[in-house]
Write an enzyme that holds these catalytic residues in place. Structure first.
Site, PDB file in Angstrom:
ATOM      1  N   HIS A 133      41.124  46.575  40.169  1.00 37.27           N
ATOM      2  CA  HIS A 133      39.698  46.350  39.897  1.00 37.27           C
ATOM      3  C   HIS A 133      39.082  45.347  40.874  1.00 37.27           C
ATOM      4  O   HIS A 133      37.965  45.551  41.356  1.00 37.27           O
ATOM      5  CB  HIS A 133      39.526  45.834  38.470  1.00 37.27           C
ATOM      6  CG  HIS A 133      38.106  45.834  37.993  1.00 37.27           C
ATOM      7  ND1 HIS A 133      37.425  46.990  37.672  1.00 37.27           N
ATOM      8  CD2 HIS A 133      37.223  44.817  37.786  1.00 37.27           C
ATOM      9  CE1 HIS A 133      36.197  46.696  37.281  1.00 37.27           C
ATOM     10  NE2 HIS A 133      36.054  45.381  37.345  1.00 37.27           N
ATOM     11  N   ASP A 182      43.246  50.633  38.654  1.00 40.93           N
ATOM     12  CA  ASP A 182      42.323  49.714  37.981  1.00 40.93           C
ATOM     13  C   ASP A 182      42.726  49.594  36.510  1.00 40.93           C
ATOM     14  O   ASP A 182      42.681  50.573  35.760  1.00 40.93           O
ATOM     15  CB  ASP A 182      40.891  50.247  38.095  1.00 40.93           C
ATOM     16  CG  ASP A 182      39.840  49.228  37.682  1.00 40.93           C
ATOM     17  OD1 ASP A 182      40.125  48.410  36.792  1.00 40.93           O
ATOM     18  OD2 ASP A 182      38.729  49.279  38.237  1.00 40.93           O
ATOM     19  N   SER A 236      31.149  47.380  38.795  1.00 42.88           N
ATOM     20  CA  SER A 236      31.661  47.056  37.460  1.00 42.88           C
ATOM     21  C   SER A 236      30.506  46.845  36.485  1.00 42.88           C
ATOM     22  O   SER A 236      29.747  47.773  36.216  1.00 42.88           O
ATOM     23  CB  SER A 236      32.582  45.837  37.542  1.00 42.88           C
ATOM     24  OG  SER A 236      33.284  45.656  36.338  1.00 42.88           O
TER      25      SER A 236
END
Length: 289
Positions: free
Chosen positions: A242, A211, A140
């Site tokens: 996510h 996600d 991320s």
């Protein structure tokens, strides 16, 4: 005003975990009270002291440089790092960005770049790790400094041994609206850094199709942006979000990481001493679950 705009983006983008000092001391003690683990500090170019966490696997010459996600710090992911080091049989160097955990300074894009530069410099210059034995792993937010460093080392003609992008974005502004180019003031333009990746650096892109923080399309767009790279593997997981990964998918994920490192990084490391005529063929594989 670009500076003000970046400051506003930074305010909403960076969300370091909040812990009281008493809790920090207890959590950090738990993290370090384990075998094969050490704490060290490096100083970035802006003078910030950056806390690092090193798990050593003495029989492995591969080291993962791990850049964590937002709203995380080293103590909150310590068990995951131990698990990865054990299962993948590699050493792991993790660090907290400026303003995260015990690290000095304030979080910003430039600080993140300076942070990973300092940690990488320590690995190569002070710990004598070879670039081809280092795998950059960015999850991320961590994909930002990861893509930056992979690009920089490629341009310096000392590329790293591999790159793993987990739930990565093409750029921050593109999460809100993708107009097909990098807008002025955009933060962490990963898709632009990909253009400079060395052709022989293997890349693994991991993303969940459900996600809702960094949409799945970002993972696909990152793959599309790497036509010049010989080996690009994907691990796209149907229905995965996510931050959600159940035990079954964790096992699949770790197995994918293990195979990626064994196929490309371990093999490449064993081939370093051979002449160019002893090169090997890389194969691109895709795993969809």
């Amino acid at each position: 005003n670009r500076t003000m705009g970046n400051a506003m983006v930074g305010f909403f983008l960076f969300q370091p975990p909040k812990h009281c000092k008493k809790d920090n001391g207890r959590r950090h003690s738990q993290v370090l009270n384990r075998k094969y683990c050490s704490e060290l500090w490096v100083t970035n170019d802006f003078g910030n002291d950056i806390r690092c966490f090193y798990i050593e696997r003495s029989r492995s010459n591969v080291t993962i440089l791990y850049s964590h996600a937002n709203a995380e710090d080293i103590p909150s992911i310590s068990y995951w790092l131990y698990y990865l080091a054990k299962e993948l049989k590699v050493s792991i160097m993790a660090y907290d960005y400026s303003g995260y955990g015990e690290s000095d300074g304030e979080p910003s894009e430039n600080n993140c770049y300076a942070d990973i530069d300092a940690v990488y410099h320590h690995l190569v210059c002070n710990m004598n790790k070879q670039p081809e034995n280092i795998v950059l792993f960015g999850r991320s937010l961590g994909s930002g400094p990861t893509c930056y460093l992979a690009s920089r080392t490629s341009q310096e003609e000392r590329p790293v041994g591999g790159v793993i992008l987990h739930s990565a974005f093409t750029s921050i502004y593109r999460i809100v609206a993708d107009i097909g180019c990098t807008m002025r003031g955009d933060v962490f333009p990963n898709v632009d850094y990909l253009n400079f990746f060395d052709a022989e650096t293997p890349v693994l892109v991991v993303h969940g199709t459900s996600d809702c923080i960094v949409p799945f399309q970002h993972g696909k767009n990152l793959v599309t942006a790497l036509p010049h790279v010989t080996t690009v593997e994907t691990f796209f997981v149907e229905g995965l979000g996510h931050n959600s990964m159940d035990e079954y998918h964790v096992l699949l994920f770790v197995e994918q990481l293990k195979q990626f490192i064994e196929r490309h990084v371990h093999i490449a490391t064993r081939k370093i001493g051979l002449s160019k005529s002893g090169s090997f063929i890389k194969k691109t594989r895709t795993a969809d679950v």
